[in-house]
Design an enzyme around this catalytic site. Structure first.
Site, short mmCIF file in Angstrom:
data_model
loop_
_atom_site.label_atom_id
_atom_site.label_comp_id
_atom_site.label_asym_id
_atom_site.label_seq_id
_atom_site.Cartn_x
_atom_site.Cartn_y
_atom_site.Cartn_z
N ASP A 148 0.87 -1.18 0.00
CA ASP A 148 0.00 0.00 0.00
C ASP A 148 0.91 1.23 0.00
O ASP A 148 1.12 1.86 1.04
CB ASP A 148 -0.88 -0.04 1.25
CG ASP A 148 -2.09 0.87 1.13
OD1 ASP A 148 -2.27 1.48 0.08
OD2 ASP A 148 -2.85 0.96 2.11
N ARG A 187 4.57 3.12 2.92
CA ARG A 187 5.10 1.98 3.65
C ARG A 187 6.62 1.88 3.46
O ARG A 187 7.33 1.50 4.39
CB ARG A 187 4.44 0.67 3.18
CG ARG A 187 2.91 0.70 3.12
CD ARG A 187 2.24 1.14 4.40
NE ARG A 187 0.78 1.17 4.28
CZ ARG A 187 0.00 1.99 4.94
NH1 ARG A 187 0.51 2.88 5.77
NH2 ARG A 187 -1.31 1.95 4.78
N ARG A 199 -5.52 12.00 -0.28
CA ARG A 199 -5.23 10.80 -1.07
C ARG A 199 -5.90 10.88 -2.44
O ARG A 199 -5.61 10.06 -3.32
CB ARG A 199 -5.70 9.56 -0.32
CG ARG A 199 -5.03 9.39 1.04
CD ARG A 199 -5.72 8.33 1.87
NE ARG A 199 -5.58 7.01 1.29
CZ ARG A 199 -6.36 5.98 1.60
NH1 ARG A 199 -7.35 6.14 2.47
NH2 ARG A 199 -6.14 4.81 1.04
N LYS A 239 -8.18 2.28 -6.90
CA LYS A 239 -9.13 2.13 -5.80
C LYS A 239 -9.86 3.45 -5.56
O LYS A 239 -9.43 4.49 -6.06
CB LYS A 239 -8.40 1.67 -4.54
CG LYS A 239 -7.31 2.63 -4.05
CD LYS A 239 -6.48 2.00 -2.95
CE LYS A 239 -5.47 2.99 -2.42
NZ LYS A 239 -4.57 2.38 -1.43
N HIS A 240 -11.00 3.47 -4.83
CA HIS A 240 -11.72 2.38 -4.19
C HIS A 240 -13.07 2.29 -4.89
O HIS A 240 -13.94 3.13 -4.63
CB HIS A 240 -11.94 2.65 -2.71
CG HIS A 240 -10.68 2.96 -1.93
ND1 HIS A 240 -10.07 4.21 -1.94
CD2 HIS A 240 -9.91 2.18 -1.12
CE1 HIS A 240 -9.00 4.18 -1.16
NE2 HIS A 240 -8.87 2.96 -0.65
N HIS A 249 -12.85 2.03 7.74
CA HIS A 249 -12.09 1.25 8.73
C HIS A 249 -12.90 1.10 10.02
O HIS A 249 -12.69 0.15 10.77
CB HIS A 249 -10.76 1.94 9.06
CG HIS A 249 -9.78 1.93 7.94
ND1 HIS A 249 -9.74 2.93 6.99
CD2 HIS A 249 -8.82 1.04 7.59
CE1 HIS A 249 -8.77 2.66 6.13
NE2 HIS A 249 -8.20 1.53 6.47
N ASP A 305 -10.80 -4.39 -0.63
CA ASP A 305 -10.11 -3.65 0.43
C ASP A 305 -9.99 -4.60 1.63
O ASP A 305 -10.53 -5.71 1.62
CB ASP A 305 -10.90 -2.40 0.79
CG ASP A 305 -10.03 -1.28 1.35
OD1 ASP A 305 -8.88 -1.57 1.76
OD2 ASP A 305 -10.49 -0.13 1.41
#
Length: 521
Positions: A75, A83, A145, A175-176, A188, A260
């Site tokens: 990701d 990351r 984002r 995405k998404h 989340h 996801d």
């Protein structure tokens, strides 16, 4: 091609093939290597798995020693979601900064260089870019984002990003789907709902995905959102109408569909990850992403067994599971043919160059123009007004400008202030937003006291979403109108301060670019 362990039947192998699990540690655990031998074809990496580029390259080599065609996913959006550089902040600005520049060739170059670094470390699938149109400014999980709130801008930059990333041999995962931008809830934590007519979705949310498909995006990630105009009963990840009817049928997409993270509360809290995974594959998903919070052999075994049981019980057609596994293997073949680490082009400078171009600098009324701003020559006090980080970004990645200003103005001091400073029991909604404006006055007074006589640089992130943050700025500016304000989120609130710098993201290079302006470089 790696020989799979004997004794693994086709159904079990296919069930393992469609999983994309994570794990803990910076080396592959024995259980993961064993599952690769049994049919597992993908592995997901997170910040917890990465210490350095060299260590990451050794990890991916360890995985490929067990299975040479493994898909190694990550990701890595750049910007706020990194990351590769989870402990330092990204060398690349994120989507919102690239959208602010609106130079599609720059976006392509940034994505290519990011892809080149991933490929050099052995990563061949990137869960990026975000094609979401950030049409709700309250959005707690997309924000910077997204390339922006303009549909056509988001579409052209999504296509450029896909092209750049895949030119480096790394598969893009757009995405998404069908678009997470018009939400005020973080999936989340709970299940978001988008209540707009189908024609609005077609013209707005779906346009960037059409562009991604036309650009050849090798994968698309589904969103855990309920869109009643498309399916009133099930979230997109579990909806056959959305994944098979819309994405496959109407949009003509034939690549890999990835879910996801199934451990996210929007799915885990309503269906459970086992039932959710079965429903997702039945709906048309080909790969089940799990591992952001659940990363062990027991989870893999439970999901494998849930899929096998569903097939044997007649709840999941065996042909559908086999089709999903075949798509995973097809992407692995593409990655094997495309995989390479191209020679460095503009290298690390492209990220800083893009971050500098993304800045919007505004002077307060009556205080001249940005061109007449007198750069600081004495070390200031940086007051970071810090919101709760969303899970996609994580709270382990540093952000701000203090570290960058220290290099330019040695002796710079800093303090971090939140909605809880001086305010016990501050309430937070399920989306993670702090809502208590009264806490801001306490935070502002605490920052003033800590700053003393030093010039204040106030750093905010999405001021428009946090009443306490706006209140803290009110307090700071009332007492110290010469305060410089740096907005590192979406610059929705009106610019204010002696100088206002909008970076359009909180990547390390965005902080560097803002610090250069403050120090007059």
């Amino acid at each position: 091609m790696t020989t799979l362990a004997s004794g693994t039947d086709t159904l079990t192998r296919d069930a393992l093939t469609v999983l994309q699990p994570g794990f803990t540690g910076t080396t592959a655990p024995d259980w993961l290597l064993r599952r690769l031998g049994e049919g597992l074809a993908s592995v997901g990496l997170f910040g917890r798995n990465i210490a350095s580029p060299g260590q990451l390259a050794a990890l991916t080599a360890q995985l490929r020693a067990e299975r040479d065609d493994v898909l190694v996913a990550i990701d890595e959006e750049g910007g706020d979601v990194t990351r590769l550089e989870v402990r330092s902040g990204s060398s690349f600005p994120g989507n919102h900064a690239l959208g602010a520049v609106d130079d599609v060739e720059l976006t392509r170059e940034v994505a290519h260089e990011l892809g080149r670094r991933l490929a050099a470390c052995g990563v061949n699938l990137n869960w990026a870019p975000s094609a979401d149109v950030n049409s709700d400014p309250r959005n707690p999980v997309i924000g910077v984002r997204s390339f922006g709130a303009d549909t056509e801008l988001a579409a052209r930059h999504t296509a450029a990003y896909v092209t750049g990333l895949q030119s480096a041999g790394v598969a893009a995962c757009t995405k998404h789907f069908p678009g997470h931008g018009d939400t005020a809830v973080d999936s989340h934590h709970a299940l978001p709902r988008i209540d707009v007519p189908a024609d609005v979705l077609t013209d707005r949310e779906l346009t960037p995905f059409r562009a991604a498909i036309a650009a050849g995006s090798r994968a698309v990630m589904s969103a855990h959102i309920l869109v009643p105009a498309l399916d009133p009963d099930r979230p997109a990840t579990l909806s056959r109408r959305i994944l098979t009817g819309l994405l496959r049928g109407e949009l003509g997409y034939d690549g890999l569909i990835v879910t996801d993270g199934m451990e996210m509360r929007a799915i885990a809290g309503t269906y459970g990850i086992e039932r959710g995974s079965v429903l997702a594959v039945a709906a048309g998903a080909d790969a089940i992403c799990v591992g952001g919070g659940l990363a062990d052999d027991a989870t893999v075994r439970r999901l494998r067994d849930a899929l096998v049981t569903a097939v044997r019980a007649g709840e999941l057609p065996e042909e559908r599971l086999a089709e999903a596994a075949d798509r995973v293997r097809a992407l692995a073949r593409w990655a094997g043919m495309a995989g390479h680490a191209p020679e460095e082009t503009r290298g690390s400078e492209i990220g800083l160059h893009a971050a500098r171009r993304a800045l919007t600098v505004t002077a307060a009324p009556g205080l001249g123009s940005p061109e007449t701003f007198e750069p600081l020559t004495e070390p200031p006090y940086v007051a970071a007004l810090t919101p709760v980080a969303n899970i996609a970004v994580g709270d382990e990645t540093p952000w701000g400008i203090a570290a960058e200003l220290v290099h330019l103005l040695p002796g710079t001091m800093t303090g971090t202030f939140s909605a809880e400073d001086g305010k016990a029991g501050n309430g937070k909604g399920e989306d993670g937003n702090e809502s208590d404006a009264g806490a801001g006055d306490s935070a502002g007074r605490a920052a003033l006291q800590a700053a003393g006589a030093r010039r204040i640089v106030a750093v905010v992130r999405d001021e428009h979403r946090h009443p306490w943050m706006a209140s803290a700025l009110d307090t700071l500016l009332a007492a110290r109108p010469d305060t410089i304000v740096v907005e590192m989120g979406v610059p929705q609130a009106a610019p204010r301060g002696a100088l206002h710098i909008a970076t359009h993201g909180a990547a390390r290079v965005c902080g560097r670019a803002a610090a250069e302006v403050i120090a007059g470089l």
